[in-house]
Scaffold this active site. Structure first.
Site, PDB file in Angstrom:
ATOM      1  N   ARG A 159       0.831  -1.223   0.000  1.00  0.00           N
ATOM      2  CA  ARG A 159       0.000   0.000   0.000  1.00  0.00           C
ATOM      3  C   ARG A 159       0.854   1.257   0.000  1.00  0.00           C
ATOM      4  O   ARG A 159       0.371   2.340  -0.345  1.00  0.00           O
ATOM      5  CB  ARG A 159      -0.952  -0.016   1.199  1.00  0.00           C
ATOM      6  N   ASN A 160       2.124   1.130   0.410  1.00  0.00           N
ATOM      7  CA  ASN A 160       3.009   2.304   0.459  1.00  0.00           C
ATOM      8  C   ASN A 160       4.013   2.336  -0.684  1.00  0.00           C
ATOM      9  O   ASN A 160       5.003   3.066  -0.633  1.00  0.00           O
ATOM     10  CB  ASN A 160       3.751   2.321   1.802  1.00  0.00           C
TER      11      ASN A 160
HETATM   12  C1  LIG Z   1       1.288   5.892  -0.459  1.00  0.00           C
HETATM   13  C2  LIG Z   1       1.319   7.345  -0.794  1.00  0.00           C
HETATM   14  C3  LIG Z   1       0.060   8.101  -0.398  1.00  0.00           C
HETATM   15  C4  LIG Z   1       0.093   9.551  -0.766  1.00  0.00           C
HETATM   16  N1  LIG Z   1       0.585   9.783  -2.134  1.00  0.00           N
HETATM   17  C5  LIG Z   1       1.674  10.493  -2.479  1.00  0.00           C
HETATM   18  C6  LIG Z   1       2.535  11.187  -1.494  1.00  0.00           C
HETATM   19  C7  LIG Z   1       3.304  10.438  -0.619  1.00  0.00           C
HETATM   20  C8  LIG Z   1       4.110  11.077   0.320  1.00  0.00           C
HETATM   21  C9  LIG Z   1       4.151  12.457   0.402  1.00  0.00           C
HETATM   22  C10 LIG Z   1       3.370  13.218  -0.479  1.00  0.00           C
HETATM   23  C11 LIG Z   1       2.544  12.590  -1.416  1.00  0.00           C
HETATM   24  C12 LIG Z   1       1.685  13.423  -2.320  1.00  0.00           C
HETATM   25  C13 LIG Z   1       1.829  10.465  -3.879  1.00  0.00           C
HETATM   26  N2  LIG Z   1       0.806   9.729  -4.356  1.00  0.00           N
HETATM   27  C14 LIG Z   1       0.166   9.220  -5.441  1.00  0.00           C
HETATM   28  C15 LIG Z   1       0.435   9.269  -6.854  1.00  0.00           C
HETATM   29  O1  LIG Z   1       1.443   9.833  -7.304  1.00  0.00           O
HETATM   30  N3  LIG Z   1      -0.471   8.636  -7.687  1.00  0.00           N
HETATM   31  C16 LIG Z   1      -1.576   7.970  -7.228  1.00  0.00           C
HETATM   32  O2  LIG Z   1      -2.338   7.433  -8.033  1.00  0.00           O
HETATM   33  N4  LIG Z   1      -1.814   7.921  -5.863  1.00  0.00           N
HETATM   34  C17 LIG Z   1      -3.010   7.207  -5.330  1.00  0.00           C
HETATM   35  C18 LIG Z   1      -0.964   8.528  -4.977  1.00  0.00           C
HETATM   36  N5  LIG Z   1      -1.015   8.595  -3.621  1.00  0.00           N
HETATM   37  C19 LIG Z   1       0.046   9.323  -3.266  1.00  0.00           C
END
Ligand SMILES: CCCCn1c(-c2ccccc2C)cn2c3c(=O)[nH]c(=O)n(C)c3nc12
Length: 350
Positions: A159-160
């Site tokens: 998930r991460n």
């Molecule tokens: C497991 C990560 C959860 C948060 N996160 C992040 C993220 C992760 C850490 C710090 C800042 C951000 C915006 C990028 N992205 C993305 C992405 O680039 N593209 C996606 O489709 N999703 C769902 C994301 N979810 C995140």
């Protein structure tokens, strides 16, 4: 701070006392009006995640919820300070932060494939073993980099991991505050208040909070299992207590359907009870690269076949002749390209 291999060592933001000073050191400040938010793509207890645009390219934006506690703000900021120190193809790349105006935001590159667990569920049965191993190899490469600069992740799970173009996988989620939901079945309160995702965490880290790159290797083994199982939940519907109890008792997750045994042996090594016996990420990376370079090693049926075929060694002098007798001299060519010895010269042990 530089280690022997010239990599700048990771600096814990709390060394800076004031988190705001740390983030100014490691992250570029972005003006809020330069970011265009397009759609919601995720969220947790403390923050919402959006797809957006900044500086002409797609970005992902994590926005801290209004009214968050001071601790939530510090943890939010410290994640940016941590990410700003990383630069690797398999680690999510920070673009910048919004900290001088509210709400605060963290801006990263946009990964079009989303999180690895949901990607695998969507792709169930549609990816080859080699493609799955290619994704796992990317995670191992990102983790080899992070462990080389002495960063311990503590929450490595599918998930991460985020999936980008060409199924490239990048390690993400460096929050000190665990974005595990209160009701998230994976969060288990520990005495010191920190939440631990039990089914991904090494026994010594659960038992006495001994986190290390070796406990990250244990979690990596679980990510390998999740990947080869197309996003199956580790230990299925067992309770956290059952997982802890049975793993302590020596139970380990089984070979996923259609997963080559040689890949399950990598997982089993990552799940050694003795953390000093677990392979380091560098070694795991080499083992995965060898599998990718000699894909026939992934064919269990071949392994059974060769062990089944009883060749009469007395008539054969070299392994090359043995391969020829099995009409498998092609593999000798592959072994040579993979950098192994030319088996035609290797004599059989009588
Ligand atoms: C497991 C990560 C959860 C948060 N996160 C992040 C993220 C992760 C850490 C710090 C800042 C951000 C915006 C990028 N992205 C993305 C992405 O680039 N593209 C996606 O489709 N999703 C769902 C994301 N979810 C995140």
């Amino acid at each position: 701070l530089f280690s022997t291999d010239g990599l700048a060592q990771y600096v814990d933001p709390s060394n800076y006392g004031d988190p705001m000073e740390a983030v100014r050191t490691f992250a570029a400040e972005i003006e809020e009006n330069q970011i265009k938010l397009e759609s919601t793509i995720g969220g947790g207890e403390f923050a919402e995640v959006f797809k957006g645009f900044y500086d002409g390219s797609a970005v992902a934006v994590k926005r801290l919820k209004q009214g968050s506690s001071l601790k939530a703000m510090d943890d939010f900021i410290s994640e940016a300070s941590i990410m700003g120190q990383f630069k690797h193809a398999n680690v999510i790349q920070l673009k910048g932060v919004v900290t001088t105006t509210r709400p605060m935001m963290i801006v990263t590159e946009f990964m079009e494939g989303g999180s690895l667990d949901s990607f695998l569920k969507e792709q169930k049965g549609k990816l080859t073993t080699l493609q799955l191993i290619g994704m796992i190899r990317g995670v191992a490469s990102g983790m080899a980099y992070l462990s080389a600069i002495n960063f311990i992740h503590r929450d490595l799970a599918a998930r991460n991991i985020l999936v980008g173009e060409n199924m490239i996988c990048k390690v993400s989620d460096f929050g000190l505050s665990r974005e595990l939901e209160e009701d998230d079945p994976d969060s288990e309160y520990q005495t010191q208040g920190g939440k631990i995702p039990i089914r991904w965490t090494a026994p010594e880290a659960i038992r006495y909070r001994k986190f290390s790159s070796a406990s990250d290797v244990w979690s990596f083994g679980i990510v390998v299992w999740e990947t080869m199982s197309f996003g199956e939940r580790p230990y299925w519907d067992w309770s956290n207590f059952q997982v802890m109890d049975r793993v302590e008792g020596g139970y380990r997750l089984p070979v996923p359907v259609k997963c080559p045994k040689i890949v399950h042996s990598v997982m089993m090594d990552c799940w050694d009870q003795d953390r000093t016996q677990r392979p380091r990420f560098e070694e795991i990376l080499k083992r995965l690269d060898n599998l990718i370079r000699t894909p026939e090693m992934l064919h269990d049926e071949l392994v059974c076949y060769t062990s089944a075929v009883s060749a009469d060694f007395t008539k054969l002098n070299t392994i090359g002749e043995w391969l020829k007798s099995l009409h498998m001299e092609q593999y000798n060519a592959n072994f040579k390209t993979a950098g192994y010895k030319d088996l035609t010269q290797v004599t059989c042990l009588k």
